[in-house]
Design a protein around this motif. Structure first.
Motif, mmCIF file in Angstrom:
data_model
loop_
_atom_site.group_PDB
_atom_site.id
_atom_site.type_symbol
_atom_site.label_atom_id
_atom_site.label_comp_id
_atom_site.label_asym_id
_atom_site.label_seq_id
_atom_site.Cartn_x
_atom_site.Cartn_y
_atom_site.Cartn_z
ATOM 1 N N LEU A 177 10.561 -5.520 -9.977
ATOM 2 C CA LEU A 177 11.094 -4.574 -9.020
ATOM 3 C C LEU A 177 10.753 -4.828 -7.755
ATOM 4 O O LEU A 177 11.814 -4.454 -6.715
ATOM 5 C CB LEU A 177 10.679 -3.391 -9.507
ATOM 6 C CG LEU A 177 11.067 -2.823 -11.050
ATOM 7 C CD1 LEU A 177 10.531 -1.432 -11.391
ATOM 8 C CD2 LEU A 177 12.696 -2.589 -11.089
ATOM 9 N N MET A 178 9.539 -5.115 -7.286
ATOM 10 C CA MET A 178 9.289 -5.507 -5.788
ATOM 11 C C MET A 178 9.988 -6.796 -5.212
ATOM 12 O O MET A 178 10.373 -6.551 -4.126
ATOM 13 C CB MET A 178 7.801 -5.780 -5.800
ATOM 14 C CG MET A 178 7.037 -4.576 -6.055
ATOM 15 S SD MET A 178 6.996 -3.146 -4.732
ATOM 16 C CE MET A 178 5.760 -4.212 -3.588
ATOM 17 N N ALA A 179 10.509 -7.535 -6.200
ATOM 18 C CA ALA A 179 10.996 -8.737 -5.883
ATOM 19 C C ALA A 179 12.483 -8.125 -5.258
ATOM 20 O O ALA A 179 13.121 -8.993 -4.576
ATOM 21 C CB ALA A 179 11.149 -9.898 -6.808
ATOM 22 N N LEU A 180 12.963 -7.160 -5.710
ATOM 23 C CA LEU A 180 14.337 -6.879 -5.377
ATOM 24 C C LEU A 180 14.311 -6.398 -4.051
ATOM 25 O O LEU A 180 15.470 -6.288 -3.390
ATOM 26 C CB LEU A 180 14.751 -5.652 -6.231
ATOM 27 C CG LEU A 180 14.919 -5.823 -7.849
ATOM 28 C CD1 LEU A 180 15.412 -4.551 -8.459
ATOM 29 C CD2 LEU A 180 16.157 -6.776 -7.947
ATOM 30 N N ILE A 191 15.202 2.902 2.915
ATOM 31 C CA ILE A 191 15.788 3.387 1.863
ATOM 32 C C ILE A 191 15.369 2.711 0.539
ATOM 33 O O ILE A 191 15.159 3.509 -0.550
ATOM 34 C CB ILE A 191 17.237 3.323 1.993
ATOM 35 C CG1 ILE A 191 17.751 4.012 3.455
ATOM 36 C CG2 ILE A 191 17.931 3.866 0.665
ATOM 37 C CD1 ILE A 191 19.024 3.962 3.731
ATOM 38 N N TRP A 192 15.460 1.277 0.465
ATOM 39 C CA TRP A 192 15.146 0.765 -0.920
ATOM 40 C C TRP A 192 13.662 1.001 -1.268
ATOM 41 O O TRP A 192 13.362 1.358 -2.545
ATOM 42 C CB TRP A 192 15.098 -0.872 -0.533
ATOM 43 C CG TRP A 192 14.520 -1.488 -1.697
ATOM 44 C CD1 TRP A 192 15.191 -1.851 -3.014
ATOM 45 C CD2 TRP A 192 13.125 -2.013 -1.626
ATOM 46 N NE1 TRP A 192 13.867 -2.515 -3.783
ATOM 47 C CE2 TRP A 192 12.998 -2.651 -2.874
ATOM 48 C CE3 TRP A 192 12.375 -2.239 -0.601
ATOM 49 C CZ2 TRP A 192 11.750 -3.453 -3.447
ATOM 50 C CZ3 TRP A 192 11.007 -3.045 -0.910
ATOM 51 C CH2 TRP A 192 10.989 -3.559 -2.329
ATOM 52 N N MET A 193 12.534 0.953 -0.236
ATOM 53 C CA MET A 193 11.231 1.077 -0.228
ATOM 54 C C MET A 193 11.016 2.491 -1.123
ATOM 55 O O MET A 193 10.264 2.755 -1.985
ATOM 56 C CB MET A 193 10.400 1.137 0.780
ATOM 57 C CG MET A 193 10.413 -0.198 1.509
ATOM 58 S SD MET A 193 9.356 -0.429 2.835
ATOM 59 C CE MET A 193 7.857 0.320 2.257
ATOM 60 N N GLY A 194 11.642 3.466 -0.352
ATOM 61 C CA GLY A 194 11.643 4.713 -0.833
ATOM 62 C C GLY A 194 12.313 5.089 -2.238
ATOM 63 O O GLY A 194 11.549 5.632 -3.204
ATOM 64 N N ALA A 195 13.174 4.446 -2.585
ATOM 65 C CA ALA A 195 14.006 4.635 -3.990
ATOM 66 C C ALA A 195 13.163 3.944 -5.145
ATOM 67 O O ALA A 195 12.939 4.436 -5.973
ATOM 68 C CB ALA A 195 15.398 4.117 -3.844
ATOM 69 N N ALA A 196 12.692 2.638 -4.781
ATOM 70 C CA ALA A 196 11.723 1.967 -5.601
ATOM 71 C C ALA A 196 10.503 2.474 -5.776
ATOM 72 O O ALA A 196 9.940 2.429 -7.086
ATOM 73 C CB ALA A 196 11.338 0.439 -5.065
ATOM 74 N N LEU A 202 9.720 5.833 -5.683
ATOM 75 C CA LEU A 202 9.947 7.045 -6.694
ATOM 76 C C LEU A 202 10.457 6.285 -8.093
ATOM 77 O O LEU A 202 9.862 7.044 -8.909
ATOM 78 C CB LEU A 202 11.539 7.874 -6.134
ATOM 79 C CG LEU A 202 11.855 8.882 -7.035
ATOM 80 C CD1 LEU A 202 10.494 9.933 -7.078
ATOM 81 C CD2 LEU A 202 13.037 9.428 -6.490
ATOM 82 N N PHE A 203 11.099 5.367 -8.175
ATOM 83 C CA PHE A 203 11.336 4.917 -9.718
ATOM 84 C C PHE A 203 10.272 4.439 -10.497
ATOM 85 O O PHE A 203 9.816 4.872 -11.269
ATOM 86 C CB PHE A 203 12.601 3.767 -9.507
ATOM 87 C CG PHE A 203 12.732 3.240 -10.780
ATOM 88 C CD1 PHE A 203 13.749 3.808 -11.676
ATOM 89 C CD2 PHE A 203 12.226 2.043 -11.382
ATOM 90 C CE1 PHE A 203 13.903 3.203 -13.077
ATOM 91 C CE2 PHE A 203 12.411 1.517 -12.678
ATOM 92 C CZ PHE A 203 13.468 2.074 -13.401
ATOM 93 N N MET A 204 9.357 3.611 -9.348
ATOM 94 C CA MET A 204 8.128 3.242 -10.117
ATOM 95 C C MET A 204 7.007 4.094 -10.575
ATOM 96 O O MET A 204 6.514 4.125 -11.568
ATOM 97 C CB MET A 204 7.496 2.029 -9.612
ATOM 98 C CG MET A 204 8.167 0.820 -9.128
ATOM 99 S SD MET A 204 7.443 -0.593 -8.283
ATOM 100 C CE MET A 204 7.524 0.085 -6.409
ATOM 101 N N THR A 205 7.127 5.302 -9.707
ATOM 102 C CA THR A 205 6.223 6.480 -9.939
ATOM 103 C C THR A 205 6.587 7.120 -11.405
ATOM 104 O O THR A 205 5.965 7.508 -12.227
ATOM 105 C CB THR A 205 6.252 7.531 -8.667
ATOM 106 O OG1 THR A 205 5.452 6.701 -7.633
ATOM 107 C CG2 THR A 205 5.340 8.648 -9.046
ATOM 108 N N SER A 227 0.746 -1.218 0.052
ATOM 109 C CA SER A 227 0.057 -0.057 -0.066
ATOM 110 C C SER A 227 0.898 1.245 0.203
ATOM 111 O O SER A 227 0.680 2.156 -0.704
ATOM 112 C CB SER A 227 -0.945 -0.046 1.213
ATOM 113 O OG SER A 227 -1.660 -1.013 1.029
ATOM 114 N N ALA A 228 2.068 1.362 0.880
ATOM 115 C CA ALA A 228 2.657 2.565 1.020
ATOM 116 C C ALA A 228 3.370 2.754 -0.630
ATOM 117 O O ALA A 228 3.617 3.876 -0.703
ATOM 118 C CB ALA A 228 3.796 2.254 1.921
ATOM 119 N N MET A 229 4.026 1.617 -1.111
ATOM 120 C CA MET A 229 4.783 1.920 -2.356
ATOM 121 C C MET A 229 3.931 2.141 -3.522
ATOM 122 O O MET A 229 4.359 2.761 -4.435
ATOM 123 C CB MET A 229 5.770 0.572 -2.382
ATOM 124 C CG MET A 229 6.659 0.545 -1.344
ATOM 125 S SD MET A 229 7.768 -1.040 -1.664
ATOM 126 C CE MET A 229 8.678 -0.478 -2.999
#
Length: 268
Positions: A211-214, A224-229, A231-234, A81-83
């Motif tokens: 990408l989520m599997a990463l 840090i990973w959650m935030g970067a992922a 941003l990238f997916m958005t 939900s957050a991502m």
């Protein structure tokens, strides 16, 4: 003249207020999800903010007998939900813009988001099951990060190759053109909106699952990973920006996976 202007202003406010409240509710849900994730990541006093405390994971997935599937699924659902809700903004904005013609309602918008999240909640069950299985096999740290160079390499290379796949391209094209999607699948009513949300969720899952599997590379609850992922997916779903990101990211992941394979073979 002031009375007509005042009356018109009230009517405009009456039209805008429900939409504004809807967006406040949506972003409130995003904030709630990120707050929940941050609280879990923070855990015990003194714990690293970038990962869930070892005690939490040990209780969830240290062994098959001690695992708590519902709690683990709830963690994945909150993380999803957050991502993924931020990446849904363009589609939701397009849907609500159609409300200017009277084609949508607030209930329809809620149903659309509910359908979208339903898909990711289902995918969260698969993610939780994968984490539990990998943890039982001794391939993950207590924070959900890979202990195996080969697993890390496979995740990196697999995600990188998926960036070039025709299926990824097809899903991404639909994510980038929500208006076209609604023109193709539009039906009135909240139940129909829920169905469109399911379709959009499935398309988004097809676009972003690799990408989520990463998360298993650096820790599934690493902020840090959650935030970067996120941003990238958005950004990847924005046509003018995303088309410059997808393939370079794929090459970067493949190279990183190759380096990890070389390390596993003790070549570097």
């Amino acid at each position: 003249m002031s009375a007509p202007i005042e009356h018109g202003g009230r009517r405009a406010f009456a039209r805008l207020a429900p939409r504004a409240m809807g967006w406040l509710g949506f972003y409130g849900a995003v904030l709630f999800a990120w707050t929940g994730v941050a609280l879990m990541a923070r855990g015990l006093p003194g714990a690293d903010l970038g990962s869930v405390p070892a005690e939490f994971w040990a209780a969830l997935c240290a062994s098959a007998g001690e695992a708590e599937p519902v709690a683990l699924w709830a963690m994945w659902a909150l993380m999803a939900s957050a991502m993924m809700l931020p990446t849904f903004v363009p589609a939701l904005r397009t849907f609500t813009d159609l409300g200017a013609t009277g084609a949508t309602t607030g209930a329809g918008a809620v149903a659309l988001v509910a359908g979208y999240l339903s898909v990711w909640f289902g995918a969260s069950a698969a993610g939780a099951a994968a984490q539990a299985a990998l943890a039982r096999a001794g391939m993950l740290t207590p924070t959900g990060a890979s202990l195996s160079d080969w697993l890390t390499a496979a995740l990196l290379v697999g995600s990188g190759l998926y960036q070039f796949s025709a299926f990824k391209a097809a899903c991404l094209a639909k994510c980038r053109m929500p208006l076209t999607f609604f023109m193709q699948h539009w039906r009135p009513g909240a139940p129909a909106a829920f169905g469109m949300g399911l379709r959009l969720g499935a398309i988004c899952l097809g676009c972003c699952w690799a990408l989520m599997a990463l998360g298993f590379v650096g820790g599934v609850m690493n902020l840090i990973w959650m935030g970067a992922a996120t941003l990238f997916m958005t950004l990847e779903k924005l046509p003018e920006i995303g088309r410059h990101l997808t393939r370079p990211a794929g090459w970067a992941l493949i190279v990183a996976g190759g380096l990890m394979s070389a390390r596993a073979l003790q070549l570097v």
